[in-house]
Design a protein around this motif. Structure first.
Motif, PDB file in Angstrom:
ATOM      1  N   PHE A 280      42.323  42.726  35.212  1.00 14.20           N
ATOM      2  CA  PHE A 280      40.975  42.937  34.686  1.00 14.20           C
ATOM      3  C   PHE A 280      40.743  42.093  33.440  1.00 14.20           C
ATOM      4  O   PHE A 280      39.688  41.471  33.283  1.00 14.20           O
ATOM      5  CB  PHE A 280      40.763  44.415  34.362  1.00 14.20           C
ATOM      6  N   SER A 281      41.742  42.057  32.550  1.00 13.17           N
ATOM      7  CA  SER A 281      41.613  41.264  31.326  1.00 13.17           C
ATOM      8  C   SER A 281      41.457  39.787  31.639  1.00 13.17           C
ATOM      9  O   SER A 281      40.677  39.078  30.991  1.00 13.17           O
ATOM     10  CB  SER A 281      42.844  41.490  30.439  1.00 13.17           C
ATOM     11  N   ALA A 282      42.189  39.302  32.655  1.00 13.65           N
ATOM     12  CA  ALA A 282      42.085  37.894  33.036  1.00 13.65           C
ATOM     13  C   ALA A 282      40.735  37.581  33.667  1.00 13.65           C
ATOM     14  O   ALA A 282      40.206  36.476  33.517  1.00 13.65           O
ATOM     15  CB  ALA A 282      43.215  37.537  33.996  1.00 13.65           C
ATOM     16  N   LEU A 283      40.155  38.539  34.376  1.00 10.89           N
ATOM     17  CA  LEU A 283      38.870  38.324  35.045  1.00 10.89           C
ATOM     18  C   LEU A 283      37.678  38.433  34.103  1.00 10.89           C
ATOM     19  O   LEU A 283      36.674  37.748  34.279  1.00 10.89           O
ATOM     20  CB  LEU A 283      38.705  39.349  36.176  1.00 10.89           C
ATOM     21  N   PHE A 284      37.777  39.286  33.110  1.00 10.30           N
ATOM     22  CA  PHE A 284      36.651  39.575  32.226  1.00 10.30           C
ATOM     23  C   PHE A 284      36.270  38.358  31.374  1.00 10.30           C
ATOM     24  O   PHE A 284      37.146  37.694  30.826  1.00 10.30           O
ATOM     25  CB  PHE A 284      37.021  40.743  31.310  1.00 10.30           C
ATOM     26  N   PRO A 285      34.976  38.014  31.209  1.00  9.67           N
ATOM     27  CA  PRO A 285      33.809  38.705  31.762  1.00  9.67           C
ATOM     28  C   PRO A 285      33.239  38.056  33.028  1.00  9.67           C
ATOM     29  O   PRO A 285      32.274  38.549  33.585  1.00  9.67           O
ATOM     30  CB  PRO A 285      32.797  38.571  30.621  1.00  9.67           C
ATOM     31  N   ALA A 286      33.810  36.931  33.467  1.00 14.39           N
ATOM     32  CA  ALA A 286      33.205  36.183  34.572  1.00 14.39           C
ATOM     33  C   ALA A 286      33.511  36.784  35.936  1.00 14.39           C
ATOM     34  O   ALA A 286      32.714  36.666  36.870  1.00 14.39           O
ATOM     35  CB  ALA A 286      33.688  34.731  34.541  1.00 14.39           C
ATOM     36  N   PHE A 287      34.694  37.416  36.075  1.00 13.37           N
ATOM     37  CA  PHE A 287      35.141  37.997  37.334  1.00 13.37           C
ATOM     38  C   PHE A 287      35.094  36.979  38.473  1.00 13.37           C
ATOM     39  O   PHE A 287      34.577  37.237  39.559  1.00 13.37           O
ATOM     40  CB  PHE A 287      34.320  39.248  37.684  1.00 13.37           C
ATOM     41  N   ASP A 288      35.669  35.814  38.166  1.00 13.23           N
ATOM     42  CA  ASP A 288      35.769  34.742  39.155  1.00 13.23           C
ATOM     43  C   ASP A 288      37.171  34.766  39.755  1.00 13.23           C
ATOM     44  O   ASP A 288      38.126  34.281  39.154  1.00 13.23           O
ATOM     45  CB  ASP A 288      35.484  33.387  38.490  1.00 13.23           C
ATOM     46  N   PHE A 289      37.298  35.342  40.940  1.00 11.86           N
ATOM     47  CA  PHE A 289      38.609  35.492  41.559  1.00 11.86           C
ATOM     48  C   PHE A 289      39.196  34.154  42.005  1.00 11.86           C
ATOM     49  O   PHE A 289      40.397  34.047  42.225  1.00 11.86           O
ATOM     50  CB  PHE A 289      38.522  36.448  42.748  1.00 11.86           C
ATOM     51  N   SER A 290      38.362  33.119  42.126  1.00 14.60           N
ATOM     52  CA  SER A 290      38.867  31.823  42.585  1.00 14.60           C
ATOM     53  C   SER A 290      39.697  31.114  41.528  1.00 14.60           C
ATOM     54  O   SER A 290      40.478  30.220  41.847  1.00 14.60           O
ATOM     55  CB  SER A 290      37.702  30.927  43.010  1.00 14.60           C
ATOM     56  N   THR A 291      39.554  31.507  40.265  1.00 12.61           N
ATOM     57  CA  THR A 291      40.297  30.847  39.185  1.00 12.61           C
ATOM     58  C   THR A 291      41.045  31.840  38.304  1.00 12.61           C
ATOM     59  O   THR A 291      41.530  31.470  37.238  1.00 12.61           O
ATOM     60  CB  THR A 291      39.344  30.014  38.307  1.00 12.61           C
TER      61      THR A 291
END
Length: 392
Positions: A116-127
């Motif tokens: 979650f921390s890595a995704l926040f705030p864009a929530f781009d699962f591709s990167t």
């Protein structure tokens, strides 16, 4: 995460001294965890990443700075904590299945928080970055928890030695597909190749995209750091050994590990990003010595007048680490007008308004980091007073 209120938080400093050879929570362990997390917040939140004092930076590659000791200290603490948390369950084989499910659940929550921390705030699962600090903590917690339940201390020591030797062989003997002979360079070592092959460059550390300091292969010796913590806790819990003897031998063992790490450094250099075997022993030995000193001061001698600040950090360590990585990004999502009229994030505006004009660049950066530690200390102090612990 789940929020709980426990009388144990309030009574940590009022109950009789907790002797490590008896069941109960080690005050020194919470203090050690708190000091470690305070240091983690300090080095992760400079006012300006371009101006940092050398001891507060990681080594460029080989070598070790004080900052390079923070993460292995935390994993060492994970190993110690597991022994105190699971020793009762270990003695009841019939409950091992349920205990392992609890371990798996907690590891999954830790990994989920890291993702979650890595995704926040864009929530781009591709990167999104798949490895990470919380991800490594989760794996070490999972593996060490299962190992502790199912093995004795001799088997754990043997596993530690096997891991360290195996990792040395993998990195310095096994050829790297597509690159040739084994090597310890950042982008061409076996671990970097494995990360790119399994995870893909889009899912690695964004500062490089070609290697990751918390990659797959390096998690193997990181488990060794947790095992060192487990072995240390097993020694501290010996009921037939006097506290002074425990401390003395723990200093001897810690010093021996540091010395062996320095010797091994001659052909397998101490390196945090690779988490080399010499680094495991060097950092683990220092961690054992630090815990021995805190154990003697806090749990044996009862000298606790100075421990409140690290203690309030220590009982909510994962909470503050997780939130401290999110809040600066949340603040910078709030745009305010800068001195030049251009909008800038609130966090950056606060830093450039209240720190930059009054200090040299490097001292402004340090002051910003210290204030961050103090702000979180205030938040955690309130939580401590209200007996709030957020458990993972």
């Amino acid at each position: 995460m789940q929020t709980v209120t426990q009388a144990a938080v309030h009574t940590t400093h009022t109950v009789p001294l907790v002797e490590a050879s008896q069941p109960g929570r080690l005050v020194s362990l919470d203090v050690f965890r708190g000091i470690t997390v305070m240091a983690m917040i300090l080095v992760n939140n400079p006012g300006d990443w371009g101006h940092i004092y050398a001891p507060l930076e990681h080594a460029h590659w080989h070598g070790c700075t004080p900052t390079d000791l923070i993460f292995p200290f935390f994993l060492f603490i994970v190993g110690v904590s597991l022994v105190y948390a699971l020793d009762g369950a270990r003695q009841q084989p019939a409950t091992h299945g349920r205990t392992m499910l609890r371990i798996l659940r907690r590891a999954s929550v830790l990994y989920g928080l890291g993702l979650f921390s890595a995704l926040f705030p864009a929530f781009d699962f591709s990167t999104v970055r798949i490895p990470g600090v919380l991800a490594r903590i989760a794996v070490v917690f999972l593996v060490c928890g299962v190992v502790f339940l199912k093995t004795n201390w001799r088997q754990q020591a043997g596993l530690l030695a096997f891991i360290l030797v195996l990792y040395n062989v993998l990195l310095q003997v096994v050829p790297v597909p597509g690159y040739g002979p084994a090597n310890l360079e950042a982008t061409t070592n076996l671990g970097a190749w494995l990360d790119r092959t399994v995870l893909g460059e889009n899912h690695l550390w964004k500062q490089s995209r070609t290697w990751d300091p918390e990659g797959i292969l390096g998690t193997l010796p990181a488990v060794g750091t947790g095992l060192l913590g487990m072995l240390t806790a097993r020694w501290l819990r010996q009921r037939t050994v006097e506290p002074a003897t425990k401390v003395a031998w723990l200093f001897v063992a810690g010093g021996a590990a540091v010395l062996l790490g320095l010797i091994w450094n001659g052909w397998f250099p101490i390196n945090k990003s690779l988490w080399t075997s010499s680094y495991v022993l060097y950092a683990g030995g220092l961690a054992a010595a630090a815990l021995a000193a805190l154990y003697w001061l806090c749990d044996v001698q009862g000298l606790r007048g100075w421990i409140k600040a690290p203690l309030v950090y220590g009982v909510n360590a994962i909470t503050v680490f997780f939130l401290s990585s999110l809040i600066p990004r949340v603040l910078n999502m709030i745009k305010v007008g800068g001195a030049d009229g251009q909008p800038q994030g609130l966090r950056d505006w606060l830093y450039h308004t209240f720190f930059v004009p009054y200090f040299s660049p490097i001292n402004a950066s340090l002051a910003g980091a210290i204030v961050c530690v103090l702000i979180w200390l205030g938040v955690l102090w309130v939580m401590y007073k209200k007996q709030i612990i957020i458990k993972v």
